[in-house]
Write a protein that holds these residues in place. Sequence first.
Motif, mmCIF file in Angstrom:
data_model
loop_
_atom_site.group_PDB
_atom_site.id
_atom_site.type_symbol
_atom_site.label_atom_id
_atom_site.label_comp_id
_atom_site.label_asym_id
_atom_site.label_seq_id
_atom_site.Cartn_x
_atom_site.Cartn_y
_atom_site.Cartn_z
ATOM 1 N N SER A 1 39.211 -34.441 44.161
ATOM 2 C CA SER A 1 38.652 -33.184 44.077
ATOM 3 C C SER A 1 38.744 -32.424 45.308
ATOM 4 C CB SER A 1 37.038 -33.185 43.702
ATOM 5 O OG SER A 1 37.116 -33.985 42.669
ATOM 6 N N GLY B 1 37.895 -27.726 51.377
ATOM 7 C CA GLY B 1 38.995 -28.145 52.266
ATOM 8 C C GLY B 1 38.794 -28.552 53.635
ATOM 9 N N TYR C 1 37.920 -33.382 57.663
ATOM 10 C CA TYR C 1 38.626 -33.717 58.779
ATOM 11 C C TYR C 1 39.868 -34.521 58.435
ATOM 12 C CZ TYR C 1 34.754 -32.116 61.660
ATOM 13 O OH TYR C 1 33.634 -31.496 62.169
ATOM 14 N N TYR D 1 41.022 -35.324 53.055
ATOM 15 C CA TYR D 1 40.816 -36.269 52.276
ATOM 16 C C TYR D 1 41.124 -35.468 50.647
ATOM 17 C CZ TYR D 1 39.611 -39.550 55.487
ATOM 18 O OH TYR D 1 39.534 -40.094 56.816
ATOM 19 N N MET E 1 25.202 -26.441 59.063
ATOM 20 C CA MET E 1 25.067 -25.254 59.191
ATOM 21 C C MET E 1 26.353 -24.295 59.067
ATOM 22 S SD MET E 1 22.642 -25.068 62.637
ATOM 23 C CE MET E 1 22.834 -23.027 62.334
ATOM 24 N N GLY F 1 30.091 -30.050 47.503
ATOM 25 C CA GLY F 1 30.321 -31.297 46.477
ATOM 26 C C GLY F 1 30.106 -32.347 47.580
ATOM 27 N N GLN G 1 24.112 -33.650 56.865
ATOM 28 C CA GLN G 1 23.147 -33.388 57.832
ATOM 29 C C GLN G 1 22.882 -32.148 58.572
ATOM 30 O OE1 GLN G 1 23.889 -36.262 61.097
ATOM 31 N NE2 GLN G 1 21.734 -36.535 61.624
HETATM 32 C C1 LIG Z 1 33.214 -27.175 61.723
HETATM 33 C C2 LIG Z 1 32.675 -28.249 60.846
HETATM 34 C C3 LIG Z 1 31.184 -28.716 60.909
HETATM 35 C C4 LIG Z 1 30.833 -29.701 60.357
HETATM 36 N N1 LIG Z 1 29.363 -29.971 60.652
HETATM 37 C C5 LIG Z 1 28.756 -30.957 59.659
HETATM 38 C C6 LIG Z 1 27.347 -31.126 59.978
HETATM 39 O O1 LIG Z 1 26.749 -30.618 60.791
HETATM 40 N N2 LIG Z 1 26.644 -32.069 59.236
HETATM 41 C C7 LIG Z 1 27.477 -32.726 58.370
HETATM 42 O O2 LIG Z 1 26.816 -33.579 57.608
HETATM 43 N N3 LIG Z 1 28.713 -32.641 58.115
HETATM 44 C C8 LIG Z 1 29.420 -31.730 58.974
HETATM 45 N N4 LIG Z 1 30.670 -31.449 58.678
HETATM 46 C C9 LIG Z 1 31.466 -32.361 57.762
HETATM 47 C C10 LIG Z 1 31.840 -31.533 56.446
HETATM 48 O O3 LIG Z 1 30.479 -31.494 55.781
HETATM 49 C C11 LIG Z 1 32.904 -32.374 55.652
HETATM 50 O O4 LIG Z 1 34.136 -32.351 56.337
HETATM 51 C C12 LIG Z 1 32.868 -32.004 54.391
HETATM 52 O O5 LIG Z 1 33.797 -32.894 53.627
HETATM 53 C C13 LIG Z 1 33.730 -30.743 53.928
HETATM 54 O O6 LIG Z 1 33.312 -30.243 52.583
HETATM 55 P P1 LIG Z 1 34.677 -29.221 51.650
HETATM 56 O O7 LIG Z 1 33.689 -29.234 50.648
HETATM 57 O O8 LIG Z 1 35.046 -28.015 52.838
HETATM 58 O O9 LIG Z 1 35.625 -30.482 51.984
HETATM 59 P P2 LIG Z 1 36.935 -31.109 51.080
HETATM 60 O O10 LIG Z 1 37.883 -31.342 52.052
HETATM 61 O O11 LIG Z 1 36.996 -29.894 49.935
HETATM 62 O O12 LIG Z 1 36.185 -32.460 50.322
HETATM 63 C C14 LIG Z 1 35.972 -33.541 51.318
HETATM 64 C C15 LIG Z 1 35.730 -34.809 50.334
HETATM 65 O O13 LIG Z 1 34.818 -34.656 49.446
HETATM 66 C C16 LIG Z 1 35.386 -34.663 48.021
HETATM 67 N N5 LIG Z 1 34.757 -33.751 47.354
HETATM 68 C C17 LIG Z 1 34.611 -32.485 47.572
HETATM 69 N N6 LIG Z 1 33.944 -31.851 46.358
HETATM 70 C C18 LIG Z 1 33.639 -32.810 45.663
HETATM 71 C C19 LIG Z 1 33.011 -32.772 44.280
HETATM 72 N N7 LIG Z 1 32.507 -31.850 43.815
HETATM 73 N N8 LIG Z 1 32.625 -34.040 43.693
HETATM 74 C C20 LIG Z 1 33.437 -35.196 44.249
HETATM 75 N N9 LIG Z 1 34.033 -35.213 45.406
HETATM 76 C C21 LIG Z 1 34.048 -34.133 46.080
HETATM 77 C C22 LIG Z 1 36.806 -34.450 48.290
HETATM 78 O O14 LIG Z 1 37.652 -34.977 47.224
HETATM 79 C C23 LIG Z 1 37.019 -35.080 49.696
HETATM 80 O O15 LIG Z 1 37.273 -36.518 49.538
HETATM 81 C C24 LIG Z 1 31.440 -30.306 59.349
HETATM 82 C C25 LIG Z 1 32.777 -29.906 59.111
HETATM 83 C C26 LIG Z 1 33.304 -29.059 59.787
HETATM 84 C C27 LIG Z 1 34.917 -28.789 59.764
#
Ligand SMILES: Cc1cc2nc3c(=O)[nH]c(=O)nc-3n(C[C@H](O)[C@H](O)[C@H](O)COP(=O)(O)OP(=O)(O)OC[C@H]3O[C@@H](n4cnc5c(N)ncnc54)[C@H](O)[C@@H]3O)c2cc1C
Length: 144
Positions: free
Chosen positions: A24, A28, A31, A34, A89, A96, A104
């Motif tokens: 899914s 995006g 890090y 994935y 934040m 998701g 966190q």
């Molecule tokens: C600048 C920055 C700051 C951050 N700060 C924090 C923080 O303070 N605390 C913290 O906990 N994390 C933090 N993160 C980590 C962040 O929560 C993860 O990188 C998260 O995976 C990003 O979410 P996304 O939806 O953009 O990811 P994506 O890249 O779209 O997805 C990440 C993963 O989750 C899976 N996934 C996404 N949506 C679903 C869904 N609906 N169902 C099943 N699987 C799904 C995807 O397949 C993939 O494996 C931070 C990341 C960044 C880039």
Amino acid sequence: MGVLLSHHHSESKIATTYGIPVQSHSRGHSYGSYSLGGKDSAFVIDLSKMNTIIVNQTTWRATIGGKTCLKGVTEGLYNQGKCTIAQEMCPQVGIGRQATVGGQGPLSRMYGLTLDHIMEMKVILTDGTITKVNKEMNLDLFFV
Ligand SMILES: Cc1cc2nc3c(=O)[nH]c(=O)nc-3n(C[C@H](O)[C@H](O)[C@H](O)COP(=O)(O)OP(=O)(O)OC[C@H]3O[C@@H](n4cnc5c(N)ncnc54)[C@H](O)[C@@H]3O)c2cc1C
């Protein structure tokens, strides 16, 4: 809170049938990228249209689409119910992954992780079945 993970059950089923890894893609921000599968030929499901949030003002439960960004979650919960949940934040990150493996943030000391607020999810299994998971139903898929 309920999180609707994906509507794309027929695509998931076809990919699984042919042994293609399915991933899914929420916002995006992973890090390790994935959400793009991590290797060539992965089947990526874009959750673009799943970005709504509805707060039921009787039960005080929110139903949140799997791609809703955290800014949208914060604003939706506040505007519809003057409430919030623990979450990180970064406003562009999606709910998701936060709702499934962590989340966190500043409120975590008092309220735990985002996933601690999850009461139910609608998920797609590898055979394409759409099902609900909660404390009473499919507990093995609902890690609390
Ligand atoms: C600048 C920055 C700051 C951050 N700060 C924090 C923080 O303070 N605390 C913290 O906990 N994390 C933090 N993160 C980590 C962040 O929560 C993860 O990188 C998260 O995976 C990003 O979410 P996304 O939806 O953009 O990811 P994506 O890249 O779209 O997805 C990440 C993963 O989750 C899976 N996934 C996404 N949506 C679903 C869904 N609906 N169902 C099943 N699987 C799904 C995807 O397949 C993939 O494996 C931070 C990341 C960044 C880039």
